[in-house]
Design a protein around this motif. Structure first.
Motif: not given
Length: 186
Positions: A63-72
């Motif tokens: 799980g990631f708070y921000e979409r950018e974190e998931r993409e990275f």
């Protein structure tokens, strides 16, 4: 498979969160940065961007708070030698923009200072990610420079990462340093 999970945050620890939705409790592996953003939201509704990772012996949800974190995270996970656990550890260690800045500037020493990342893995990260990350050079340079200034002043990376959580990263180096110093004086 899952774009996000939205529900009530039941528990939050530095490495995982439990979110209840429709009577099911989902345990999501999270980074320390995500933890810092959700730890005060126990018993409140949250939404975490998610990623299901299928292994031979288990299914794990990240799980990631921000979409950018998931993409990275996805990009890191594709680098040879970096699996999901190490990718999450890398994200826990530093702000995404600082990581991108180190990759863009080919700063092997900064990347290899991350626990679990040696010189060869840092070089692989640079080689495999440099052309794949979207990054605003000005923004990244000011964050990178501010981080260097704060390190020189004796602050730890953990303290700096906490200070950077709520700072507008489009500001100049000087403005970021001033805001971080205000954070430290609280």
């Amino acid at each position: 498979m899952f774009e996000y999970i939205k529900g009530i945050l039941i528990e939050a620890k530095p490495s995982y969160a439990i979110v209840e939705t429709n009577g099911l409790g989902y345990k999501l592996n999270i980074s320390y940065l995500t933890y810092e953003k959700i730890k005060g939201l126990i018993n409140k509704e949250i939404m975490l961007y998610s990623l299901l990772v299928v292994k031979e012996d288990a299914l794990e949800i990240y799980g990631f708070y921000e979409r950018e974190e998931r993409e990275f995270f996805i990009k890191l996970n594709k680098v040879s030698g970096i699996g999901p656990k190490l990718a999450l550890s890398i994200l826990s260690y530093s702000d995404i923009n600082l990581l991108k800045s180190a990759i863009n500037s080919e700063d092997v020493s900064k990347l290899s200072s991350i626990p679990g990342i040696g010189k060869k893995t840092a070089q692989k990260m640079i080689l495999e990610l440099k052309d794949k990350i979207k990054f605003s050079g000005e923004e990244g340079n000011s964050i990178y420079e501010a981080r260097e200034v704060l390190l020189t002043l004796g602050f730890s990376l953990e303290e700096i990462n906490k200070a950077f959580l709520n700072i507008d990263k489009t500001k100049t180096t000087e403005e970021i340093v001033k805001e971080a110093l205000k954070f430290f004086s609280k």
